[in-house]
Design a protein around this motif. Structure first.
Motif, PDB file in Angstrom:
ATOM      1  N   LYS A  54      -0.160  -4.180   0.058  1.00 30.21           N
ATOM      2  CA  LYS A  54       0.500  -3.348   1.043  1.00 30.21           C
ATOM      3  C   LYS A  54      -0.416  -2.212   1.473  1.00 30.21           C
ATOM      4  O   LYS A  54      -1.218  -1.721   0.697  1.00 30.21           O
ATOM      5  N   ALA A  56       0.264   0.779   1.904  1.00 27.06           N
ATOM      6  CA  ALA A  56       0.494   1.998   1.138  1.00 27.06           C
ATOM      7  C   ALA A  56      -0.359   2.042  -0.121  1.00 27.06           C
ATOM      8  O   ALA A  56      -0.625   3.107  -0.665  1.00 27.06           O
ATOM      9  N   GLY A  76       2.422   1.624  12.913  1.00 32.23           N
ATOM     10  CA  GLY A  76       2.313   1.287  11.499  1.00 32.23           C
ATOM     11  C   GLY A  76       1.062   1.903  10.906  1.00 32.23           C
ATOM     12  O   GLY A  76       0.585   2.938  11.371  1.00 32.23           O
ATOM     13  N   SER A  77       0.529   1.246   9.885  1.00 38.01           N
ATOM     14  CA  SER A  77      -0.717   1.687   9.255  1.00 38.01           C
ATOM     15  C   SER A  77      -1.799   0.659   9.523  1.00 38.01           C
ATOM     16  O   SER A  77      -1.550  -0.549   9.453  1.00 38.01           O
ATOM     17  N   HIS A 165      -0.113  -2.895   9.525  1.00 37.01           N
ATOM     18  CA  HIS A 165       0.873  -3.080   8.467  1.00 37.01           C
ATOM     19  C   HIS A 165       2.156  -2.344   8.833  1.00 37.01           C
ATOM     20  O   HIS A 165       2.141  -1.147   9.108  1.00 37.01           O
ATOM     21  N   THR A 166       3.273  -3.089   8.837  1.00 42.36           N
ATOM     22  CA  THR A 166       4.584  -2.507   9.101  1.00 42.36           C
ATOM     23  C   THR A 166       5.545  -2.954   8.001  1.00 42.36           C
ATOM     24  O   THR A 166       5.160  -3.648   7.054  1.00 42.36           O
ATOM     25  N   GLU A 167       6.802  -2.573   8.143  1.00 45.53           N
ATOM     26  CA  GLU A 167       7.813  -2.981   7.169  1.00 45.53           C
ATOM     27  C   GLU A 167       7.987  -4.502   7.158  1.00 45.53           C
ATOM     28  O   GLU A 167       8.418  -5.066   6.152  1.00 45.53           O
ATOM     29  N   ASN A 168       7.652  -5.147   8.256  1.00 46.15           N
ATOM     30  CA  ASN A 168       7.826  -6.600   8.353  1.00 46.15           C
ATOM     31  C   ASN A 168       6.614  -7.384   7.856  1.00 46.15           C
ATOM     32  O   ASN A 168       6.610  -8.618   7.908  1.00 46.15           O
ATOM     33  N   GLY A 169       5.565  -6.680   7.418  1.00 46.63           N
ATOM     34  CA  GLY A 169       4.372  -7.369   6.944  1.00 46.63           C
ATOM     35  C   GLY A 169       3.138  -6.921   7.705  1.00 46.63           C
ATOM     36  O   GLY A 169       3.122  -5.853   8.335  1.00 46.63           O
TER      37      GLY A 169
END
Length: 202
Positions: A54, A56, A76-77, A165-169
Motif C-alpha cells: 500500500k 501508505a 490519491g498517492s 494509489h487510492t482506496e480502490n487499489g
C-alpha cells in the motif's frame, strides 16, 4: 581368474559417484531449485511489484491529483517503480536528469503535434508496393514540463510509469513522449496524462 573378477568388482564398487560405469548412461542432471537467494543487506535492491504494498507503507508516496486529457481528475498517492527515479531529458542542457516525486510540484504534458495517420498495408503478391486501406489511426507527440519545488520549470522529454494509489487499489499511468492509437480511434479517444499536481492543498 576368480581373484581377478573379485578385484574388478571391488574397484567398481569403490569408484567415485561422479563417474558412470562402462556401458551405462549417466543419470539425468538435477535442476537447480527454483529459489532466488538474496543477501540480507541487498534485499532492498530487488525489483518489487509496486502493487504489492500500500502507498501508505511507502515513504516515497506523494499525495496529489492527476488530470487526464478528457478533464477527468483522480486523487490519491503517487509512486514510481520501487527504487527508480523519474528519468527526464532536459533539452536545453542536453542532459539526462533524475528526480524523486517529492522533488517536484507538477508534471505537465503538452501536445507538440497530433494528427490522423493513414493506414497502409503491403499489396498482395507485391513486396515493394503499399496500398491505402482507407482507415486512419491517431498519433501524438508530447513534451514534459517539470516544475521543481523552487518554482523552476524544465522542458524536455520523459517516458515513465506512475502509479496512483487510492482506496480502490493501484492504477498505472504512462507519461508519454509519443503515442499511437488503434485503427478507427479518434484523437480524443487517445487519452494522455495532462497534469500531475503534487502540491499540498492550500
Amino acid at each position: 581368474m576368480r581373484h581377478g573378477v573379485l578385484l574388478l568388482g571391488m574397484l567398481m564398487a569403490l569408484a567415485p559417484v561422479g563417474f558412470a560405469r562402462a556401458g551405462t548412461k549417466p543419470g539425468p542432471k538435477k535442476d537447480k531449485p527454483d529459489i532466488e537467494y538474496v543477501e540480507p543487506d541487498r534485499q532492498d535492491d530487488r525489483p518489487a511489484n509496486p502493487f504489492g504494498k500500500k502507498a501508505a507503507d511507502r515513504p516515497d508516496a506523494v499525495p496529489g491529483t492527476l488530470t487526464l486529457s478528457n478533464g477527468r481528475e483522480l486523487t490519491g498517492s503517487f509512486t514510481l517503480t520501487r527504487n527508480k527515479k523519474l528519468r527526464f531529458y532536459h533539452r536545453e542542457r542536453k542532459k539526462l536528469l533524475f528526480f524523486e516525486l517529492a522533488e517536484l510540484e507538477t508534471i505537465a504534458c503538452r501536445v507538440i503535434a497530433e494528427r490522423m495517420e493513414p493506414e497502409w498495408r503491403w499489396k498482395e503478391n507485391a513486396n515493394d508496393e503499399k496500398v491505402y486501406t482507407g482507415r486512419h489511426y491517431p498519433v501524438r507527440e508530447l513534451e514534459t514540463v517539470l516544475r521543481l519545488l523552487d518554482g523552476t520549470e524544465l522542458v524536455g522529454d520523459c517516458t515513465a510509469l506512475v502509479y496512483l494509489h487510492t482506496e480502490n487499489g493501484a492504477s498505472r499511468f504512462i507519461i508519454h513522449k509519443r503515442q499511437k492509437g488503434e485503427v478507427g480511434q479518434k484523437l480524443e479517444d487517445l487519452l494522455y496524462v495532462k497534469l500531475i499536481d503534487l502540491r499540498p492543498p492550500i
